[in-house]
Design a protein around this motif. Structure first.
Motif, PDB file in Angstrom:
ATOM      1  N   LYS A 110     -13.195   1.596  -8.356  1.00  0.00           N
ATOM      2  CA  LYS A 110     -12.357   2.251  -9.361  1.00  0.00           C
ATOM      3  C   LYS A 110     -12.361   3.761  -9.145  1.00  0.00           C
ATOM      4  CE  LYS A 110     -11.502   2.099 -14.313  1.00  0.00           C
ATOM      5  NZ  LYS A 110     -11.940   1.535 -15.583  1.00  0.00           N
ATOM      6  N   THR A 111     -11.165   4.324  -9.127  1.00  0.00           N
ATOM      7  CA  THR A 111     -11.056   5.776  -9.017  1.00  0.00           C
ATOM      8  C   THR A 111     -10.335   6.262 -10.269  1.00  0.00           C
ATOM      9  OG1 THR A 111      -8.852   5.791  -8.042  1.00  0.00           O
ATOM     10  CG2 THR A 111     -10.711   5.463  -6.530  1.00  0.00           C
ATOM     11  N   ASP A 112     -10.170   7.564 -10.400  1.00  0.00           N
ATOM     12  CA  ASP A 112      -9.458   8.051 -11.595  1.00  0.00           C
ATOM     13  C   ASP A 112      -7.967   7.736 -11.515  1.00  0.00           C
ATOM     14  OD1 ASP A 112      -8.971   9.768  -9.576  1.00  0.00           O
ATOM     15  OD2 ASP A 112      -9.263  11.612 -10.733  1.00  0.00           O
ATOM     16  N   LYS A 113      -7.507   7.243 -10.378  1.00  0.00           N
ATOM     17  CA  LYS A 113      -6.098   6.820 -10.255  1.00  0.00           C
ATOM     18  C   LYS A 113      -5.996   5.296 -10.268  1.00  0.00           C
ATOM     19  CE  LYS A 113      -3.329   9.917  -9.583  1.00  0.00           C
ATOM     20  NZ  LYS A 113      -1.968  10.104  -9.420  1.00  0.00           N
ATOM     21  N   GLY A 114      -7.030   4.617 -10.698  1.00  0.00           N
ATOM     22  CA  GLY A 114      -7.019   3.154 -10.729  1.00  0.00           C
ATOM     23  C   GLY A 114      -7.799   2.588  -9.548  1.00  0.00           C
ATOM     24  N   TYR A 115      -7.665   1.277  -9.355  1.00  0.00           N
ATOM     25  CA  TYR A 115      -8.373   0.624  -8.258  1.00  0.00           C
ATOM     26  C   TYR A 115      -7.606   0.834  -6.960  1.00  0.00           C
ATOM     27  CZ  TYR A 115     -11.421  -1.578 -11.631  1.00  0.00           C
ATOM     28  OH  TYR A 115     -12.351  -1.796 -12.618  1.00  0.00           O
ATOM     29  N   VAL A 116      -8.365   0.910  -5.865  1.00  0.00           N
ATOM     30  CA  VAL A 116      -7.720   1.082  -4.570  1.00  0.00           C
ATOM     31  C   VAL A 116      -7.713  -0.256  -3.829  1.00  0.00           C
ATOM     32  CG1 VAL A 116      -7.824   2.305  -2.370  1.00  0.00           C
ATOM     33  CG2 VAL A 116      -8.441   3.493  -4.492  1.00  0.00           C
ATOM     34  N   MET A 117      -6.493  -0.743  -3.554  1.00  0.00           N
ATOM     35  CA  MET A 117      -6.315  -1.979  -2.777  1.00  0.00           C
ATOM     36  C   MET A 117      -5.081  -1.772  -1.909  1.00  0.00           C
ATOM     37  SD  MET A 117      -6.498  -5.007  -5.631  1.00  0.00           S
ATOM     38  CE  MET A 117      -6.100  -4.253  -7.191  1.00  0.00           C
ATOM     39  N   TYR A 118      -5.051  -2.402  -0.757  1.00  0.00           N
ATOM     40  CA  TYR A 118      -3.908  -2.193   0.127  1.00  0.00           C
ATOM     41  C   TYR A 118      -2.988  -3.407   0.133  1.00  0.00           C
ATOM     42  CZ  TYR A 118      -6.722   1.743   1.197  1.00  0.00           C
ATOM     43  OH  TYR A 118      -7.446   2.880   1.033  1.00  0.00           O
ATOM     44  N   GLN A 119      -1.715  -3.121   0.382  1.00  0.00           N
ATOM     45  CA  GLN A 119      -0.716  -4.189   0.333  1.00  0.00           C
ATOM     46  C   GLN A 119      -1.109  -5.357   1.233  1.00  0.00           C
ATOM     47  OE1 GLN A 119       1.835  -4.157  -1.953  1.00  0.00           O
ATOM     48  NE2 GLN A 119       2.053  -6.294  -1.326  1.00  0.00           N
ATOM     49  N   LEU A 149     -13.612  -7.014 -11.342  1.00  0.00           N
ATOM     50  CA  LEU A 149     -13.408  -6.176 -10.160  1.00  0.00           C
ATOM     51  C   LEU A 149     -14.636  -5.316  -9.887  1.00  0.00           C
ATOM     52  CD1 LEU A 149      -9.714  -4.954 -10.557  1.00  0.00           C
ATOM     53  CD2 LEU A 149     -10.573  -7.136  -9.767  1.00  0.00           C
ATOM     54  N   PRO A 202      -7.892   6.931   3.745  1.00  0.00           N
ATOM     55  CA  PRO A 202      -7.638   8.284   3.218  1.00  0.00           C
ATOM     56  C   PRO A 202      -6.349   8.347   2.429  1.00  0.00           C
ATOM     57  CG  PRO A 202      -7.323   8.225   5.601  1.00  0.00           C
ATOM     58  CD  PRO A 202      -7.881   6.899   5.228  1.00  0.00           C
TER      59      PRO A 202
END
Lengths: 619, 257
Positions: B123-132, B118, B257
């Motif tokens: 990668k953020t501190d809340k995990g990876y950002v991906m949209y449905q 990936l 956002p």
């Protein structure tokens, strides 16, 4: 004459038995630490029981409700386990689960997302907040495929369709190898290893109505027991409240708790939403007491309390059992589970696709239009091999255990969703600690040749004897006995009857005969698994008789309610020097004061404390 | 309850025959129930592979009256009351014993596919950002239970036995699940053409038809992959632009956002 020089021997630093979520997690970790790692499995890679897990893996990620925190996950788990859990294991689990779930994503798992693009989380029984990371209702498949696809590039050796028979120990009593059998050819193989991890799952195939597949024959319990390890808490067998009850051929097949997590309600044949009548005192202040409040909760009102259908599994299973006994059961002797009136057809198909498919194909029923019929089904063993919380090592040096085959994490009752996260957390810890242990072992031990020959003889005798009992029919007899006498509601009289019958089945087993050759012979495999299932069943029945109280999943009609005295004891089982099973009440160590405070805090106090910590930037 | 007739293949890769059985069939039974009943009562050593009995593990694939199916999800009432039901092993793979086949070739194919990696910047501190909306397509492919029914019916593998030239539909969609992963940064297009044999598939859709998970293997997986190969290797405009601008990186989804 059996010449063991002809039997192939393979050496590994760390050998894992079982390739579900726990075994694969352990293998990945051990191999990443530079260990030569092998993994032995009864089925093909990627087919282990983990694929059937549906709802999700619990971790306090706080992606859906930011108020979630490891302390609340910890508190929920302890309360769900009726405070009989190993405190330290629950702490490790709650603290480590979020990073293990995120790591799974890095390894390729594609979870359902929140609107903000983070891992989505759903509600489940006993969890205060939406906490289960999930992929529709096929989360277990996602987990196993991710671990499998990641693992095959890590240099792990996978030995498929290979049955472990028994452990080998060296002169100092340390584990040093295991004798196995290739299912395809029926030939034997010896693995030498510096440490061995059992990730062998449970023993749910001892019951007639079960969600477990043929693999669940308690192999790990029996092999560890035979090698001198301690087993613990085997009286706690979780009956999942919602298994299919019709048609008969699929009786017991799991209906995911997500149906209730997504709003599904339980009704009796009078149309009453009966769970409102079964709210235990301990959960009263945190559970909705009217349908109106439950409906508000489903719509997302943060001030509404959770519907009673989401009480812990032991409570819901007993409630359904009571309703059926009182003559208020569904047409085929269960309860009605209705999601059709709670969610749109489109939502149901999106959130519960495999449930929709399962009922459509197997029961010719459309769950978007009609209620399902469900009843309790044997699902999970809370008990198992007694391990140290931090290292996951058993009482036999060099033998580690993780996942369902290890005891302690779930106490007297497991919360849904805590199993998949357990596999990730304790699989990882097992891999790490077994690797560290192996590093300290300089060389492989000499094989105990007599023991090897004995193990192989035990197996081949089943094929070679002239005639004897049919293993399939013996297994059926065992299932029937456990269902009737060591079931969801237990009494001294029935347990004694069950133990008597077990003795008779054990006698018959001494003459068990598998017809045919050694090549891919399921009758033989069945007979080999039956030894393990009999040891497991015996341990369950004896422990259930000894624990004279009702706690979590263990219900004694003759000793209703939790007894304060029993909170301080676990039942530990070992094989005595005389070969007989020994059960000892072992006093539990006093919990860490801070952990005890967290578990026993009121939810309001705990939430205020967490909020304050967050404001001060502590967590 | 009624007595029904069955024929089950017994034997190994070289020698074998259809053996007749008769047994009672109850309401609601699936073919696997019957096979296990015959195993317990009439043929204790009958080799059968199965696990979950719920259509989730993909172990019990066989051919029933010539049609590739999961035996655990095939109801007996699909067949006429007097119909003899014939159960044979998957034709594309060598028989180990009875209705169990050696599917190990599939595991070697999977190992040839480069694993996921990936984009670290997502990668953020809340995990990876991906949209449905960006993961839905990949999730369709990830429903695969590896029953290998698609591999079994693929005529390149089944009739022409070109296992050394084509990895088969299962692994085409495995590649698709990685190539279409919104955050994966590995390039598998060259080997897709040169080693995995994407050009071999001539889109007969047999694989899609047998998929018990209803994955649209051909239209959503194989065809888009073929298009990527064509773009890369045969489209003069993209070849030129790649020469000028360098290899195109995968586009990351926008961070919302």
């Amino acid at each position: 004459m059996l010449d063991i020089a002809e039997i192939k021997t393979i050496e590994h630093d760390v050998l894992i038995v079982g390739a579900g979520g726990a075994g694969l997690s352990a293998a990945i970790e051990a191999s990443s630490l530079g260990m030569s790692t092998g993994i032995v499995m009864k089925s093909l890679l990627g087919k282990a029981h983990t694929v059937m897990a549906e709802g999700g893996m619990a971790a306090a990620l706080g992606n859906v409700d930011a108020r979630d925190h490891w302390k609340i996950h910890f508190r929920d788990t302890m309360r769900g386990g009726k405070f009989l859990n190993a405190w330290r294991m629950v702490e490790l689990h709650a603290k480590l689960a979020p990073e293990r779930v995120r790591l799974l994503e890095e390894w390729g798992a594609v979870f359902d997302r929140t609107k903000n693009g983070l891992i989505n989380q759903r509600n489940f029984g006993g969890h205060r907040y939406p906490r289960l990371a999930h992929v529709g209702d096929r989360t277990g498949l996602e987990m196993i495929r991710t671990l499998q696809d990641y693992g095959i590039h890590q240099g792990i050796q996978a030995y498929m369709e290979c049955t472990a028979l028994d452990l080998l120990t060296n002169k100092s009593g340390e584990v040093c190898g295991i004798v196995c059998m290739w299912r395809e050819t029926g030939t034997f193989i010896i693995f030498k290893a510096k440490s061995i991890i059992f990730a062998t799952g449970g023993g749910g195939k001892a019951w007639e109505v079960t969600s477990n597949s043929w693999e669940y024959t308690g192999d790990g319990y029996a092999m560890a027991y035979e090698a001198g390890a301690e087993l613990m808490d085997l009286e706690f067998n979780q009956f999942h409240p919602t298994g299919m009850v019709w048609p008969l051929s699929v009786k017991g097949l799991l209906v995911t708790e997500s149906v209730r997590g997504e709003g599904g309600i339980l009704l009796n044949n009078e149309g009453t939403r009966f769970m409102f009548n079964y709210i235990p005192e301990r959960f009263r202040s945190e559970t909705a007491d009217t349908e109106e409040e439950a409906a508000r909760w489903l719509k997302g009102d943060p001030n509404a309390r959770r519907p009673p259908e989401l009480l812990t599994r032991d409570v819901v299973a007993r409630a359904i059992n009571e309703e059926v006994k009182a003559g208020r059961g569904s047409k085929h002797g269960g309860a009605y589970l209705n999601i059709a009136t709670q969610r749109s057809a489109e939502d149901i198909k999106k959130k519960l696709p495999s449930m929709f498919h399962q009922f459509k194909v197997l029961a010719e029923l459309d769950i978007t239009k009609e209620p399902m019929e469900v009843g309790p089904t044997c699902h999970y063993f809370m008990g198992g091999i007694r391990v140290d919380a931090d290292t996951t090592m058993s009482s036999v040096p060099g033998l580690f255990a993780c996942g369902e085959c290890a005891a302690g994490m779930h106490g007297a009752n497991r919360l849904g969703g805590n199993s998949l996260s357990d596999l990730l957390v304790f699989g990882y810890l097992s891999g790490k600690n077994a690797a560290e242990y192996a590093k300290k072992v300089a060389t492989h031990s000499e094989l105990d040749k007599d023991k090897v020959i004995r193990i192989i003889r035990n197996a081949t005798t089943i094929l070679n004897r002239e005639s004897g009992a049919n293993p399939y029919l013996l297994h059926e007899e065992l299932e029937h006995n456990m269902q009737a006498n060591v079931g969801i509601i237990r009494t001294e009289k029935e347990l004694n009857k069950g133990i008597d019958t077990l003795g008779k089945i054990k006698e018959a087993y001494k003459t068990v005969k598998a017809k045919g050759t050694s090549q891919f012979n399921p009758g033989w495999h069945e007979a080999l698994g039956l030894r393990n299932l009999l040891i497991t069943s015996e341990a369950v029945a004896h422990a259930a008789l000894l624990r004279e109280e009702s706690r979590g999943a263990h219900t004694r009609a003759d000793f209703p309610g939790e007894q304060e005295h029993w909170l301080h004891y676990n039942i530990v089982i070992t094989k005595g020097d005389d070969g007989e099973m020994r059960l000892v009440k072992v006093e539990r160590p006093a919990p860490d004061a801070e952990l005890e405070r967290i578990a026993k805090s009121s939810i309001d106090t705990l939430e205020m404390e967490i909020e304050k910590e967050r404001e001060q930037g502590k967590t | 309850m009624a007595t029904r007739k069955f024929q089950i293949y017994k034997g190994d890769h070289k020698n074998g025959e259809l053996v007749n059985f008769e047994t009672e069939v109850n309401e609601g039974m699936v073919v696997l129930d019957v096979v296990l009943k015959i195993q317990a009562e009439l043929a204790n050593d009958l080799a059968v592979r199965w696990n979950c009995k719920a259509g989730k593990c993909g172990s019990c694939s066989v051919e029933i009256n010539g049609k590739p199916k999961l035996s655990c999800m095939t109801r007996m009432n699909q067949y006429g009351p007097d119909e003899t039901i014939t159960i044979t092993p998957l034709k594309t793979f060598p028989v180990i014993k009875d209705i169990v086949t050696d599917v190990s070739w599939n595991y070697t194919q999977n190992k040839r596919i480069k694993p996921v990696k990936l984009a670290p910047e997502a990668k953020t501190d809340k995990g990876y950002v991906m949209y449905q909306e960006d993961v839905g397509r990949v999730q369709e492919f990830r429903k695969c239970i590896e029953c290998y029914l698609c591999q079994n019916v693929c005529h390149i593998l089944r009739d022409h036995d070109k296992k050394d030239e084509f990895i088969g539909p299962r692994f085409m969609i495995r590649v698709a699940s990685l190539e279409m992963h919104p955050l994966d940064i590995v390039d598998r297009i060259p080997e897709l053409k040169k080693e995995f044999g994407s050009g071999m598939c001539n889109v007969t859709r047999c694989c899609t038809e047998v998929c018990p998970e209803d994955i649209n293997i051909t239209d959503n997986g194989i065809i888009p992959l073929k298009e990527r190969v064509i773009d890369r290797f045969y489209d003069p405009v993209t070849i030129l632009s790649r020469k000028i601008f360098g290899k195109r990186k995968k586009k990351l989804p926008p961070i919302k956002p």
